[in-house]
Motif scaffolding. Structure first.
Motif, mmCIF file in Angstrom:
data_model
loop_
_atom_site.group_PDB
_atom_site.id
_atom_site.type_symbol
_atom_site.label_atom_id
_atom_site.label_comp_id
_atom_site.label_asym_id
_atom_site.label_seq_id
_atom_site.Cartn_x
_atom_site.Cartn_y
_atom_site.Cartn_z
ATOM 1 N N THR A 220 -12.856 0.096 -1.197
ATOM 2 C CA THR A 220 -11.621 0.275 -0.560
ATOM 3 C C THR A 220 -11.152 -1.058 0.425
ATOM 4 O O THR A 220 -11.851 -1.555 0.881
ATOM 5 N N ARG A 222 -9.487 -3.868 0.325
ATOM 6 C CA ARG A 222 -9.419 -5.298 -0.294
ATOM 7 C C ARG A 222 -8.100 -5.952 0.177
ATOM 8 O O ARG A 222 -7.803 -6.973 0.246
ATOM 9 N N LYS A 223 -6.960 -4.819 0.072
ATOM 10 C CA LYS A 223 -5.684 -5.371 0.102
ATOM 11 C C LYS A 223 -5.377 -6.191 1.330
ATOM 12 O O LYS A 223 -4.637 -7.025 1.543
ATOM 13 N N LEU A 240 -7.250 4.437 -2.534
ATOM 14 C CA LEU A 240 -6.882 3.426 -3.399
ATOM 15 C C LEU A 240 -5.430 3.741 -4.051
ATOM 16 O O LEU A 240 -4.603 2.495 -4.375
ATOM 17 N N GLU A 241 -5.109 4.900 -4.367
ATOM 18 C CA GLU A 241 -3.781 5.191 -4.727
ATOM 19 C C GLU A 241 -2.522 4.614 -3.804
ATOM 20 O O GLU A 241 -1.565 4.052 -4.417
ATOM 21 N N GLU A 243 -3.152 2.336 -1.201
ATOM 22 C CA GLU A 243 -3.324 0.927 -1.137
ATOM 23 C C GLU A 243 -2.669 0.208 -2.362
ATOM 24 O O GLU A 243 -2.229 -0.877 -1.961
ATOM 25 N N SER A 244 -2.437 0.616 -3.624
ATOM 26 C CA SER A 244 -1.520 0.134 -4.343
ATOM 27 C C SER A 244 -0.159 0.017 -4.380
ATOM 28 O O SER A 244 0.649 -0.522 -4.975
ATOM 29 N N GLN A 245 0.241 0.921 -3.581
ATOM 30 C CA GLN A 245 1.594 0.961 -3.137
ATOM 31 C C GLN A 245 2.102 0.150 -1.777
ATOM 32 O O GLN A 245 1.214 -0.512 -1.368
ATOM 33 N N ASP A 246 3.386 0.061 -1.607
ATOM 34 C CA ASP A 246 3.877 -0.619 -0.499
ATOM 35 C C ASP A 246 3.812 0.179 0.818
ATOM 36 O O ASP A 246 4.463 0.718 1.517
#
Length: 309
Positions: A220, A222-223, A240-241, A243-246
């Motif tokens: 987790t 990385r963003k 992670l869910e 993190e993939s969003q804005d």
């Protein structure tokens, strides 16, 4: 005996990883008594709490041990003074450069061994006068870099003259032999010591490590450039869910606030941060620290004897 054991006055060139909130006097003294280098984690502690851990460790072992400095902490200078006052002779460092503290540490005769994620940083640490480096690959648990252990270790060894310790992905004699084949003169291990009898974490955390397979860990953070490897659970799935969003870094940090303590102190394996490396799939038994280290080298000798190239 090699350069690492000679430098540190230890029997085995094995470092126990400085795991935040986990690497306390119980585990550290056990590793040192077994002939390795136990390393106290100072991250998140006040200077006086570090002093107390040092004294508790000294009460349990007369063997060499180290203290890890997380150089991003605001109280590093204060902790450095405590280490010197308490006569600590080995320091490992992470999350920054030890350059501001090198004169003081060297004046006190302290051996300084930074954990590094790249050849460039290894060379800089050698130029600073550090005594060795730990080359840590991204297979390791907790905060990680981008390179894997095999290419990192080999290239660091090829570009510095000081001893190199390989970290990330080692939990048995095969891994130890591989590290030596790459030119390392020792290994640092964390995940395998999570399953040590003396490791002061709840049984639920230990069981999560024992139950892990090769694909059980996830990274987790990385963003926003702060990758952390943990065992997959409800917390990492949610993180992670999102993190993939804005979503902002601040909002993500709210999710992980206190997560390590939940795992380490409360034994919450669903919502806690179960830091562990990819090699957790090889850890299948809770054993005394002494047995972990002795079995590691016994197996390594068997592996070496069976090699034919």
């Amino acid at each position: 005996m090699n350069r690492v054991t000679e430098l540190l006055g230890i029997q085995y060139p094995v470092f126990q990883g400085a795991m935040a909130q986990i690497s306390r006097h119980q585990l550290v003294s056990a590793v040192s008594n077994a002939g390795g280098l136990g390393i106290l984690a100072s991250g998140g502690l006040t200077a006086e709490e570090v002093r107390e851990e040092i004294r508790l460790t000294k009460a349990l072992t007369d063997k060499p041990f180290a203290v890890n400095l997380m150089l991003m902490m605001d109280n590093v200078a204060e902790i450095v003074e405590v280490l010197i006052e308490e006569g600590v002779k080995v320091v490992t460092t992470g999350a920054g450069t030890p350059k501001p503290y090198m004169p003081r540490l060297k004046e006190a005769g302290v051996i300084v061994i930074p954990v590094i994620p790249s050849v460039k940083l290894a060379q800089k640490m050698q130029e600073l006068g550090c005594d060795a480096v730990v080359a840590e690959g991204m297979e390791a648990g907790g905060h990680i870099g981008e390179m894997t252990s095999m290419p990192l270790t080999r290239q660091v060894v090829a570009n510095v003259d000081i001893p190199v310790i390989c970290a990330g992905g080692v939990a048995d004699g095969h891994g130890l032999v591989a590290a030596y084949a790459l030119g390392a003169e020792g290994v640092q291990m964390g995940t395998i010591f999570l399953a040590a009898k003396e490791c002061p974490i709840p049984d639920s955390y230990k069981q999560a490590v024992l139950d892990a397979v090769d694909t059980s860990t996830v990274v987790t953070g990385r963003k926003f450039g702060a990758p952390v490897r943990c065992i997959r659970n409800d917390l990492t799935t949610k993180y992670l869910e999102l993190e993939s969003q804005d979503i902002s870094r601040h909002e993500l940090e709210k999710i992980t606030m206190g997560a390590l303590s939940k795992a380490v102190k409360e034994g919450d394996v669903k919502n806690g941060s179960l830091m562990a490396g990819q090699i957790a799939g090889l850890v299948k038994e809770i054993k005394p620290t002494k047995a972990i280290i002795e079995d590691l080298f016994a197996e390594a000798k068997q592996v070496l004897a069976g090699l034919s190239i």
